[in-house]
Design an enzyme around this catalytic site. Sequence first.
Site, short mmCIF file in Angstrom:
data_model
loop_
_atom_site.label_atom_id
_atom_site.label_comp_id
_atom_site.label_asym_id
_atom_site.label_seq_id
_atom_site.Cartn_x
_atom_site.Cartn_y
_atom_site.Cartn_z
N LYS A 256 45.07 -28.32 -40.81
CA LYS A 256 43.97 -27.95 -39.91
C LYS A 256 44.52 -27.05 -38.81
CE LYS A 256 40.76 -29.94 -36.53
NZ LYS A 256 40.28 -31.18 -35.89
N ASP A 261 39.79 -26.48 -29.42
CA ASP A 261 38.53 -27.10 -29.82
C ASP A 261 37.76 -27.53 -28.58
OD1 ASP A 261 36.42 -28.39 -31.03
OD2 ASP A 261 37.58 -30.19 -31.51
N LYS A 268 32.95 -31.29 -25.60
CA LYS A 268 33.79 -32.43 -25.24
C LYS A 268 33.66 -32.68 -23.73
CE LYS A 268 37.22 -31.74 -28.88
NZ LYS A 268 37.04 -33.02 -29.58
N ASP A 280 44.86 -29.49 -31.48
CA ASP A 280 43.99 -29.64 -32.64
C ASP A 280 44.45 -28.77 -33.81
OD1 ASP A 280 41.96 -31.21 -33.59
OD2 ASP A 280 40.37 -29.79 -33.14
N ASP A 340 31.29 -30.80 -33.05
CA ASP A 340 32.63 -31.27 -32.71
C ASP A 340 33.32 -31.94 -33.90
OD1 ASP A 340 34.83 -31.61 -31.08
OD2 ASP A 340 34.13 -33.50 -30.23
N GLU A 342 34.27 -30.17 -36.47
CA GLU A 342 34.47 -28.84 -37.05
C GLU A 342 35.66 -28.75 -37.97
OE1 GLU A 342 37.72 -29.20 -34.70
OE2 GLU A 342 35.70 -29.75 -34.11
N ARG A 344 36.76 -30.60 -40.34
CA ARG A 344 36.48 -30.86 -41.75
C ARG A 344 35.76 -29.68 -42.40
NH1 ARG A 344 33.27 -36.19 -40.29
NH2 ARG A 344 34.91 -36.08 -38.70
#
Length: 490
Positions: A256, A261, A268, A280, A340, A342, A344
């Site tokens: 990933k 993020d 967030k 992230d 949030d 995202e 995946r």
Amino acid sequence: MRLSISSTNVKEWSGDVLVVGLPKGDPSTTAVNLESRFPGVSSALNQQAFEGKTGQKLVLHPLANGNPQRLVLIGLGDADAIDLDGIRAAAAAAAQASIGCKGCLGLQLPWDSHHPDHAARISAEAVRLSLYADQRFQKEPEERRLPTALELIGLPASAAAGLEPVNATCAGVELARELVAAPPNYVTPAALAETAAALAHDYGMELTILERADCEARGMGAFLAVSQGSDLPPKFIHLIYRPEGAVKRRLALVGKGLTFDSGGYNLKVGGAQIDMMKFDMGGSASVLGAMRSIGELKPAGVEVHMVVASCENMVNGSAVHPGDIVTAANGTTIEINNTDAEGRLTLADALLYACEQKPDAVVDLATLTGACVVALGDEMAGYWSNNEALAEALDTAADAGGEGLWRMPLRQSYKKGLKSLLADMKNTGPRPGGSITAALFLKEFVSQDTAWAHIDIAGPVWSDKGKGVNPAGATGYGVRTLVNWVCAQA
């Protein structure tokens, strides 16, 4: 760091700093052996009530002139309980005790009950990794006096084989740490692509970078949806290690690569640690670090494909909305009920691409869910797999690398939580079992005949206070497991 095995008796060793591990109840016996070389050791142990308990440490400067300049005795606890993790922790403590001394560090631990190669490797890895410090962003970095060589005392000469992969493996961990720790204005999607390009150049790997238009042509709507709120262009990175000679196994490592993020419109807030969302991209750092190690080690017969779909998840007038429906590269439609979640979405297209390379197995790493952190804490990653042989191999690789890894259930009945009224599926399910539904979501984008594992590294990617071989900050988690897994198939 120069690594070697020393056959010299500890009483005759003449490097710069000598560290000796003492099990509980053993100090008096060891002191007698050391007394002839270092007068006063016995009395110092008695004065400090040193019993060999775990965590005890005694630092002496025994010789006014000559080496070693420093003698360090560290407690190991009960002799029967000194497993490989205990050896690793003791070696890390030895490294910390050596800070301030240049030259050669000599280390003697109770190796006898362990395979010499394994003991040598984990000790050397622990020393190098625990001496790491990141001072890149400081105006005046602190000068650090560190050992430049390590000699393991009392192991057979054959144990030198265990040292061969150490520096390459640790260099990969250090690369991953640097990438994760750097702020998002330094590590951008383009910077990750540049890192891959440097690896391709240094180790003769093949590199393909797909730009936004290339991804559009391939129908990567899930990945591109996440990227559309950022001014920085996305980068889809495919790095290939090809061995000399015949290929017996083809593997894929998927990471990933969200370099920042914000959460998107599901912003967030509160305790969501938005200031730490630079990490992230920890999965991409792990696979890049692993490729750096693999490039140097050059395992025979194993072809390795690294895939990273990198972008930012930001908020602007073009950003994806909660409720949008996007289409992945295989035609699957996804209702985005949470912007949030995202990672995946980017992984969906990355996994589809990885499976197009016809690998025998795919492993993805991602800082995917807070639910996994709640379940396992920050010292372990959870993983899900559709293949028993792959799961067993990953367990073995993680154990050898000292990285906590725990298998989690792929409970198929939870898949109903991803059902969408309008699209083929939603990107998130109910809060209970959130890490499981995340894994089930990813599984939909893996070929049915492909062995696959998903490792959620959201917990161990970062250590606030540091522990063992990990100083505070980025840990480089996953590199050792991946390198061990790949090399075991050579």
